[in-house]
Design an enzyme around this catalytic site. Structure first.
Site, PDB file in Angstrom:
ATOM      1  N   TYR A  51     -30.086   6.852 -18.791  1.00 50.80           N
ATOM      2  CA  TYR A  51     -28.698   6.470 -18.478  1.00 50.80           C
ATOM      3  C   TYR A  51     -28.579   4.967 -18.598  1.00 50.80           C
ATOM      4  CZ  TYR A  51     -25.049   9.693 -17.367  1.00 50.80           C
ATOM      5  OH  TYR A  51     -24.024  10.572 -17.493  1.00 50.80           O
ATOM      6  N   GLU A  53     -25.208   3.116 -18.713  1.00 49.38           N
ATOM      7  CA  GLU A  53     -23.802   2.671 -18.673  1.00 49.38           C
ATOM      8  C   GLU A  53     -23.745   1.152 -18.628  1.00 49.38           C
ATOM      9  OE1 GLU A  53     -22.039   4.635 -15.351  1.00 49.38           O
ATOM     10  OE2 GLU A  53     -21.668   6.468 -16.477  1.00 49.38           O
ATOM     11  N   ASP A 197     -10.272   1.817 -41.047  1.00 50.07           N
ATOM     12  CA  ASP A 197     -11.138   2.942 -40.685  1.00 50.07           C
ATOM     13  C   ASP A 197     -11.972   3.289 -41.918  1.00 50.07           C
ATOM     14  OD1 ASP A 197     -12.349   5.330 -40.114  1.00 50.07           O
ATOM     15  OD2 ASP A 197     -10.569   6.281 -39.254  1.00 50.07           O
ATOM     16  N   THR A 223     -17.839   5.847 -39.103  1.00 50.32           N
ATOM     17  CA  THR A 223     -18.829   6.808 -38.617  1.00 50.32           C
ATOM     18  C   THR A 223     -20.160   6.438 -39.253  1.00 50.32           C
ATOM     19  OG1 THR A 223     -18.346   8.298 -40.444  1.00 50.32           O
ATOM     20  CG2 THR A 223     -17.194   8.728 -38.396  1.00 50.32           C
ATOM     21  N   LYS A 226     -21.702   9.616 -42.397  1.00 49.16           N
ATOM     22  CA  LYS A 226     -21.145  10.039 -43.698  1.00 49.16           C
ATOM     23  C   LYS A 226     -21.905   9.298 -44.808  1.00 49.16           C
ATOM     24  CE  LYS A 226     -16.888  11.386 -41.403  1.00 49.16           C
ATOM     25  NZ  LYS A 226     -15.428  11.205 -41.227  1.00 49.16           N
ATOM     26  N   ARG A 232     -25.165  11.303 -36.342  1.00 49.08           N
ATOM     27  CA  ARG A 232     -23.749  11.476 -36.015  1.00 49.08           C
ATOM     28  C   ARG A 232     -23.363  10.402 -35.006  1.00 49.08           C
ATOM     29  NH1 ARG A 232     -22.592  15.758 -38.464  1.00 49.08           N
ATOM     30  NH2 ARG A 232     -20.413  15.405 -38.045  1.00 49.08           N
TER      31      ARG A 232
HETATM   32  C1  LIG Z   1     -14.585  11.475 -40.221  1.00 50.23           C
HETATM   33  C2  LIG Z   1     -13.502  10.531 -39.888  1.00 50.23           C
HETATM   34  C3  LIG Z   1     -13.244  10.132 -38.579  1.00 50.23           C
HETATM   35  C4  LIG Z   1     -13.835  10.802 -37.362  1.00 50.23           C
HETATM   36  O1  LIG Z   1     -15.155  10.967 -37.284  1.00 50.23           O
HETATM   37  P1  LIG Z   1     -15.790  12.006 -36.219  1.00 50.23           P
HETATM   38  O2  LIG Z   1     -17.175  11.483 -36.087  1.00 50.23           O
HETATM   39  O3  LIG Z   1     -15.688  13.349 -36.838  1.00 50.23           O
HETATM   40  O4  LIG Z   1     -15.015  11.903 -34.955  1.00 50.23           O
HETATM   41  C5  LIG Z   1     -12.313   9.145 -38.351  1.00 50.23           C
HETATM   42  N1  LIG Z   1     -11.646   8.591 -39.372  1.00 50.23           N
HETATM   43  C6  LIG Z   1     -11.838   8.974 -40.648  1.00 50.23           C
HETATM   44  C7  LIG Z   1     -11.055   8.314 -41.728  1.00 50.23           C
HETATM   45  C8  LIG Z   1     -12.757   9.973 -40.949  1.00 50.23           C
HETATM   46  O5  LIG Z   1     -12.909  10.360 -42.212  1.00 50.23           O
END
Ligand SMILES: *Cc1c(COP(=O)(O)O)cnc(C)c1O
Length: 415
Positions: A51, A53, A197, A223, A226, A232
């Protein structure tokens, strides 16, 4: 006390089944990848027990001397990778990262400009069923009717009309390069903050094949699982000006204890993404996507916007077969071992559950070593499966062809 000796046969069996699935079928979901054994080792490490925090040097619990070093390492590495002033590596996912940014920069009800969901935006860019859409007044911009690309004049017009406090750039299903600089110009014209994003393209940015939004943005979220090919999770980069507000919005604003095993794995992934090999990998993702798009066009599929500049493409199935829906195509392709997702195309006449399109990405097949010749083969197998979709024996035989194609490229042959 000894550890439980009860073997969990169910999860052992299911894990083996999933390894076989990943080793023997084509993973073309644009948001997926294969994490390295080093990333997966960190994810399964003892940091899962802690933990912590708070943030390095100011934790609520004791015993965080080692964890502090892990999190500091992750922050330093990711700031160096993208040239950022500040990083928060705690978001459990991309969605959490985005919600934390909104909490840091906005008041409930504030106006935000984001790409419409049905034109490639993400749920967290103002979907009415997502808390982003429930809490903030999102206005959607769209791709142009003529070439299905972002149209900055239209974004500027919407910004002038609605005076948003924040503009969100970035997409989940957009096959073209997103230039950050024109977004900065629009944001400055109306005095808005700018968030990029980069969930899908973080790896392409790290690998130097897509423009880095960090110098033009107040905040960049992404993220780590990807194209970046880590565990993740999510991450937020920001200017020093917004650092304190972002950190406070992640914890205690949105989350409790951070997942330090994931943060350790993020640190591994950031190191992997800063190598020369990763530059070669990123360039190959894009080269593979171009090759696959071209081969699919040769099979009679129309590509939204005419092609791709990144790791993904959107296929309009109507030119191939007027009757074929995205839903039906996804199901039969999965039976043939070709895994991808249905996706709305811009102004899709069919519902988001049915759709007229498919989204196809090359990050995973590129990780496993496939190149242009395999992309041509994938296009042929996809078209053959869809043409013979009512013939179960033909689909079963195509499943065997897919298995043979994948065999020399299995990502986890030793598992
Ligand atoms: C995949 C994605 C997210 C969210 O990712 P998670 O890990 O699934 O919550 C946010 N913004 C965009 C543009 C994405 O493609």
């Amino acid at each position: 006390m000894p550890w439980p000796t009860l073997p969990d046969d169910d999860i052992v069996r299911l894990t083996e089944a999933e390894v076989i699935r990943q080793n023997t079928a084509l993973q073309l979901i644009a948001s997926e990848n294969f994490a390295s054994p080093a990333v997966m080792r960190a994810t399964g490490s003892v940091f899962t027990n802690k933990y912590s925090e708070g943030y390095p040097g100011r934790r609520y619990y004791g015993g965080n001397q080692v964890v502090d070093e892990v999190e500091e390492l992750a922050r330093t590495r990711v700031c160096a990778l993208f040239g950022a002033d500040h990083a928060n590596v705690q978001p459990h996912a991309g969605a959490n990262a985005n919600m934390a940014v909104y909490q840091a920069l906005l008041e409930p009800g504030d106006t935000v400009l984001g790409l419409s969901l049905d034109h490639g935006g993400h749920l967290t860019h103002g979907s009415p069923v997502n808390s982003s859409g429930l809490m903030y007044n999102f206005i959607g911009y769209r791709v142009s009717e003529s070439d299905e690309r972002l149209e900055m004049d239209a974004v500027a017009e919407l910004a002038a009309k609605h005076r948003p406090k924040l503009i969100v750039a970035g997409a989940t299903a957009y096959p073209r390069t997103i230039e950050p600089e024109p977004f900065r110009k629009v944001a400055d014209e109306v005095g808005a903050l700018l968030m990029f994003d980069a969930a899908h393209i973080a790896g392409l940015i790290a690998g130097g094949v897509h423009p880095n939004p960090v110098p033009f943005c107040d905040v960049v979220t992404f993220t780590t699982h990807k194209t970046l090919r880590g565990p993740r999770g999510g991450c937020i980069l920001s200017t020093s000006e917004h650092a304190a507000a972002i950190d406070k919005a992640v914890f205690p604003g949105q989350q409790g204890g951070p997942q330090e095993h994931s943060i350790a794995a993020k640190a591994v992934a950031f190191a992997e993404a800063s190598t020369e090999e990763f530059k070669v990998y990123s360039a190959q993702i894009v080269a593979n996507a171009s090759a696959l798009a071209e081969a699919l066009a040769g099979e009679g599929f129309r590509l939204v916007s005419g092609g791709t500049d990144n790791h993904l493409m959107l296929v309009d199935l109507r030119s191939f077969d007027e009757e074929l829906t995205g839903k039906e195509a996804q199901i039969v392709l999965d039976e043939a071992g070709i895994t991808l997702n249905r996706n709305s195309i811009p102004d899709d006449p069919r519902s988001p559950f049915v759709t007229s399109g498919l989204r196809i990405g090359t990050p995973a097949v590129t990780t496993q070593g496939m190149k242009e010749p395999e992309m041509a083969e994938i296009a042929r197998l996809m078209a053959a499966t869809l043409r013979q979709r009512t013939d179960a024996a033909a689909v079963a035989s195509l499943r065997e062809e897919v298995r043979n194609l994948c065999e020399p490229f299995a990502p986890y042959p030793e598992m």
